[in-house]
Design a protein around this motif. Structure first.
Motif, PDB file in Angstrom:
ATOM      1  N   ARG A  92       0.832  -1.203   0.000  1.00  0.00           N
ATOM      2  CA  ARG A  92       0.000   0.000   0.000  1.00  0.00           C
ATOM      3  C   ARG A  92       0.872   1.262   0.000  1.00  0.00           C
ATOM      4  O   ARG A  92       0.593   2.225  -0.725  1.00  0.00           O
ATOM      5  N   GLU A  93       1.928   1.249   0.796  1.00  0.00           N
ATOM      6  CA  GLU A  93       2.801   2.428   0.869  1.00  0.00           C
ATOM      7  C   GLU A  93       3.595   2.598  -0.419  1.00  0.00           C
ATOM      8  O   GLU A  93       3.736   3.719  -0.927  1.00  0.00           O
ATOM      9  N   VAL A  94       4.117   1.513  -0.953  1.00  0.00           N
ATOM     10  CA  VAL A  94       4.871   1.600  -2.205  1.00  0.00           C
ATOM     11  C   VAL A  94       3.962   2.077  -3.342  1.00  0.00           C
ATOM     12  O   VAL A  94       4.375   2.893  -4.175  1.00  0.00           O
ATOM     13  N   GLN A  95       2.735   1.601  -3.365  1.00  0.00           N
ATOM     14  CA  GLN A  95       1.799   2.035  -4.405  1.00  0.00           C
ATOM     15  C   GLN A  95       1.585   3.545  -4.336  1.00  0.00           C
ATOM     16  O   GLN A  95       1.565   4.235  -5.378  1.00  0.00           O
ATOM     17  N   ILE A 159      12.268  -2.255  -2.010  1.00  0.00           N
ATOM     18  CA  ILE A 159      12.867  -1.051  -2.582  1.00  0.00           C
ATOM     19  C   ILE A 159      13.001  -1.188  -4.098  1.00  0.00           C
ATOM     20  O   ILE A 159      12.732  -0.248  -4.859  1.00  0.00           O
ATOM     21  N   ASP A 160      13.386  -2.366  -4.564  1.00  0.00           N
ATOM     22  CA  ASP A 160      13.490  -2.590  -6.012  1.00  0.00           C
ATOM     23  C   ASP A 160      12.119  -2.537  -6.679  1.00  0.00           C
ATOM     24  O   ASP A 160      12.000  -2.124  -7.840  1.00  0.00           O
ATOM     25  N   ALA A 161      11.077  -2.963  -5.956  1.00  0.00           N
ATOM     26  CA  ALA A 161       9.716  -2.902  -6.507  1.00  0.00           C
ATOM     27  C   ALA A 161       9.354  -1.471  -6.854  1.00  0.00           C
ATOM     28  O   ALA A 161       8.761  -1.197  -7.910  1.00  0.00           O
ATOM     29  N   TYR A 162       9.718  -0.557  -5.984  1.00  0.00           N
ATOM     30  CA  TYR A 162       9.447   0.862  -6.237  1.00  0.00           C
ATOM     31  C   TYR A 162      10.156   1.326  -7.508  1.00  0.00           C
ATOM     32  O   TYR A 162       9.552   1.955  -8.383  1.00  0.00           O
ATOM     33  N   SER A 163      11.432   0.988  -7.642  1.00  0.00           N
ATOM     34  CA  SER A 163      12.216   1.426  -8.806  1.00  0.00           C
ATOM     35  C   SER A 163      11.705   0.817 -10.100  1.00  0.00           C
ATOM     36  O   SER A 163      11.579   1.498 -11.127  1.00  0.00           O
ATOM     37  N   LEU A 164      11.392  -0.477 -10.067  1.00  0.00           N
ATOM     38  CA  LEU A 164      10.907  -1.155 -11.271  1.00  0.00           C
ATOM     39  C   LEU A 164       9.537  -0.634 -11.691  1.00  0.00           C
ATOM     40  O   LEU A 164       9.277  -0.437 -12.887  1.00  0.00           O
ATOM     41  N   ALA A 165       8.661  -0.426 -10.720  1.00  0.00           N
ATOM     42  CA  ALA A 165       7.315   0.055 -11.040  1.00  0.00           C
ATOM     43  C   ALA A 165       7.354   1.469 -11.604  1.00  0.00           C
ATOM     44  O   ALA A 165       6.579   1.811 -12.508  1.00  0.00           O
ATOM     45  N   ARG A 166       8.263   2.281 -11.085  1.00  0.00           N
ATOM     46  CA  ARG A 166       8.388   3.654 -11.589  1.00  0.00           C
ATOM     47  C   ARG A 166       8.684   3.679 -13.078  1.00  0.00           C
ATOM     48  O   ARG A 166       8.230   4.568 -13.810  1.00  0.00           O
ATOM     49  N   GLU A 167       9.428   2.685 -13.555  1.00  0.00           N
ATOM     50  CA  GLU A 167       9.840   2.656 -14.952  1.00  0.00           C
ATOM     51  C   GLU A 167       8.872   1.885 -15.847  1.00  0.00           C
ATOM     52  O   GLU A 167       9.043   1.861 -17.071  1.00  0.00           O
ATOM     53  N   ALA A 168       7.872   1.245 -15.261  1.00  0.00           N
ATOM     54  CA  ALA A 168       6.962   0.396 -16.032  1.00  0.00           C
ATOM     55  C   ALA A 168       5.914   1.215 -16.782  1.00  0.00           C
ATOM     56  O   ALA A 168       5.573   2.331 -16.384  1.00  0.00           O
ATOM     57  N   ALA A 169       5.384   0.625 -17.857  1.00  0.00           N
ATOM     58  CA  ALA A 169       4.328   1.298 -18.626  1.00  0.00           C
ATOM     59  C   ALA A 169       3.054   1.438 -17.801  1.00  0.00           C
ATOM     60  O   ALA A 169       2.337   2.425 -17.919  1.00  0.00           O
ATOM     61  N   PRO A 171       2.494   1.376 -13.945  1.00  0.00           N
ATOM     62  CA  PRO A 171       3.113   1.265 -12.625  1.00  0.00           C
ATOM     63  C   PRO A 171       2.279   0.498 -11.604  1.00  0.00           C
ATOM     64  O   PRO A 171       2.816  -0.310 -10.842  1.00  0.00           O
ATOM     65  N   LYS A 172       0.965   0.727 -11.592  1.00  0.00           N
ATOM     66  CA  LYS A 172       0.122   0.038 -10.614  1.00  0.00           C
ATOM     67  C   LYS A 172       0.137  -1.469 -10.838  1.00  0.00           C
ATOM     68  O   LYS A 172       0.284  -2.253  -9.896  1.00  0.00           O
ATOM     69  N   ALA A 173      -0.009  -1.884 -12.094  1.00  0.00           N
ATOM     70  CA  ALA A 173       0.020  -3.310 -12.406  1.00  0.00           C
ATOM     71  C   ALA A 173       1.382  -3.907 -12.050  1.00  0.00           C
ATOM     72  O   ALA A 173       1.474  -5.048 -11.581  1.00  0.00           O
ATOM     73  N   ALA A 174       2.435  -3.128 -12.259  1.00  0.00           N
ATOM     74  CA  ALA A 174       3.779  -3.610 -11.931  1.00  0.00           C
ATOM     75  C   ALA A 174       3.927  -3.830 -10.427  1.00  0.00           C
ATOM     76  O   ALA A 174       4.499  -4.839  -9.997  1.00  0.00           O
ATOM     77  N   VAL A 175       3.418  -2.895  -9.627  1.00  0.00           N
ATOM     78  CA  VAL A 175       3.476  -3.062  -8.164  1.00  0.00           C
ATOM     79  C   VAL A 175       2.739  -4.328  -7.756  1.00  0.00           C
ATOM     80  O   VAL A 175       3.232  -5.132  -6.956  1.00  0.00           O
ATOM     81  N   ASP A 176       1.541  -4.523  -8.306  1.00  0.00           N
ATOM     82  CA  ASP A 176       0.756  -5.711  -7.965  1.00  0.00           C
ATOM     83  C   ASP A 176       1.492  -6.992  -8.342  1.00  0.00           C
ATOM     84  O   ASP A 176       1.543  -7.951  -7.563  1.00  0.00           O
ATOM     85  N   GLU A 177       2.074  -7.012  -9.533  1.00  0.00           N
ATOM     86  CA  GLU A 177       2.777  -8.202  -9.995  1.00  0.00           C
ATOM     87  C   GLU A 177       3.992  -8.503  -9.128  1.00  0.00           C
ATOM     88  O   GLU A 177       4.213  -9.653  -8.705  1.00  0.00           O
ATOM     89  N   ILE A 178       4.780  -7.480  -8.840  1.00  0.00           N
ATOM     90  CA  ILE A 178       5.991  -7.683  -8.050  1.00  0.00           C
ATOM     91  C   ILE A 178       5.653  -8.101  -6.625  1.00  0.00           C
ATOM     92  O   ILE A 178       6.305  -8.987  -6.051  1.00  0.00           O
ATOM     93  N   PHE A 179       4.627  -7.493  -6.056  1.00  0.00           N
ATOM     94  CA  PHE A 179       4.295  -7.817  -4.667  1.00  0.00           C
ATOM     95  C   PHE A 179       3.687  -9.201  -4.518  1.00  0.00           C
ATOM     96  O   PHE A 179       3.748  -9.794  -3.438  1.00  0.00           O
ATOM     97  N   ARG A 180       3.105  -9.751  -5.573  1.00  0.00           N
ATOM     98  CA  ARG A 180       2.684 -11.151  -5.494  1.00  0.00           C
ATOM     99  C   ARG A 180       3.898 -12.054  -5.308  1.00  0.00           C
ATOM    100  O   ARG A 180       3.850 -13.041  -4.553  1.00  0.00           O
ATOM    101  N   MET A 181       4.978 -11.708  -5.989  1.00  0.00           N
ATOM    102  CA  MET A 181       6.205 -12.485  -5.827  1.00  0.00           C
ATOM    103  C   MET A 181       6.843 -12.253  -4.452  1.00  0.00           C
ATOM    104  O   MET A 181       7.345 -13.187  -3.819  1.00  0.00           O
ATOM    105  N   ILE A 182       6.794 -11.010  -3.991  1.00  0.00           N
ATOM    106  CA  ILE A 182       7.344 -10.701  -2.666  1.00  0.00           C
ATOM    107  C   ILE A 182       6.578 -11.451  -1.587  1.00  0.00           C
ATOM    108  O   ILE A 182       7.171 -12.032  -0.668  1.00  0.00           O
ATOM    109  N   GLU A 183       5.248 -11.461  -1.708  1.00  0.00           N
ATOM    110  CA  GLU A 183       4.449 -12.163  -0.700  1.00  0.00           C
ATOM    111  C   GLU A 183       4.726 -13.665  -0.721  1.00  0.00           C
ATOM    112  O   GLU A 183       4.810 -14.306   0.333  1.00  0.00           O
ATOM    113  N   ALA A 184       4.891 -14.230  -1.910  1.00  0.00           N
ATOM    114  CA  ALA A 184       5.193 -15.660  -1.996  1.00  0.00           C
ATOM    115  C   ALA A 184       6.525 -15.968  -1.314  1.00  0.00           C
ATOM    116  O   ALA A 184       6.661 -16.960  -0.589  1.00  0.00           O
ATOM    117  N   ALA A 185       7.518 -15.109  -1.523  1.00  0.00           N
ATOM    118  CA  ALA A 185       8.824 -15.305  -0.892  1.00  0.00           C
ATOM    119  C   ALA A 185       8.730 -15.145   0.615  1.00  0.00           C
ATOM    120  O   ALA A 185       9.331 -15.916   1.379  1.00  0.00           O
TER     121      ALA A 185
END
Length: 206
Positions: A92-95, A159-169, A171-185
């Motif tokens: 939520r904060e990164v978004q 922290i990398d999720a923030y950087s990657l999402a900033r550069e994505a076409a 950004p919101k979808a990128a945050v969601d996608e990355i955080f699914r992987m973060i939560e799994a880990a």
């Protein structure tokens, strides 16, 4: 941004913001490399010593919300609701941070950063510092039983999720996608009782 209480603190915050605004205006008008510290001090109508009392370097003038960014992430850990899982609170904060940094008004600033080796290097060191601060906050939470390595790894991912999402076409979808992987880990490394609690509240939600 935290609102200063007290007259002296408000005055210091106003001076700091005036310097940062003057620096950004000059950097965008003339180019980052073409502007010196003395130029910024003159534009802000302050002494060079006053400028350095607020900003440790020329690069820091560009990242004037550095401390606020770091505090927002650590507060997402320490001030989340009782029994709220960690990963949804961080997502939520990164978004929110990504929404801010991908606004149209921020585009010229990021172009300037991307074009400057000095600013890119500073940003990289800043990300590492933010990750260490976040890892410390996670490790300090008594409800999160993790090794130091696990805390540092998840913090780096966030922290990398923030950087990657900033550069994505998108950004919101990128945050969601990355955080699914973060939560799994995160769940793969969690004690069974905590995992059951995360699943009981539906994980990170939508």
């Amino acid at each position: 941004m935290t609102v200063p209480t007290g007259r002296r603190e408000r005055k210091k915050a106003a001076t700091r913001q005036k310097i940062a605004d003057a620096a950004l205006q000059l950097f965008l008008e003339r180019g980052y490399d073409a502007v010196g510290i003395r130029d910024v001090a003159a534009e802000a109508d302050v002494a060079v010593t006053t400028l350095f009392s607020h900003f440790a370097s020329k690069e820091a003038l560009v990242f004037e919300r550095d401390d606020d960014f770091q505090q927002r992430l650590t507060r997402a850990v320490s001030e989340r609701a009782p029994h709220e899982p960690l990963v949804p609170a961080l997502r939520r904060e990164v978004q929110a941070l990504v929404r801010h940094c991908t606004a149209d008004s921020a585009a010229p600033i990021w172009r300037m950063i991307d074009e400057s080796p000095a600013l890119r290097k500073y940003e990289e060191s800043m990300r590492l510092r933010h990750a260490e601060s976040l890892a410390t906050a996670i490790a300090a939470d008594p409800d999160l039983s993790r090794t130091t390595t696990a805390c540092r790894a998840i913090a780096r991912f966030v922290i990398d999720a923030y950087s990657l999402a900033r550069e994505a076409a998108d950004p919101k979808a990128a945050v969601d996608e990355i955080f699914r992987m973060i939560e799994a880990a995160w769940e793969a490394n969690c004690p069974s009782a905590e995992c059951r609690a995360v699943r009981a509240v539906g994980g990170s939600g939508g």
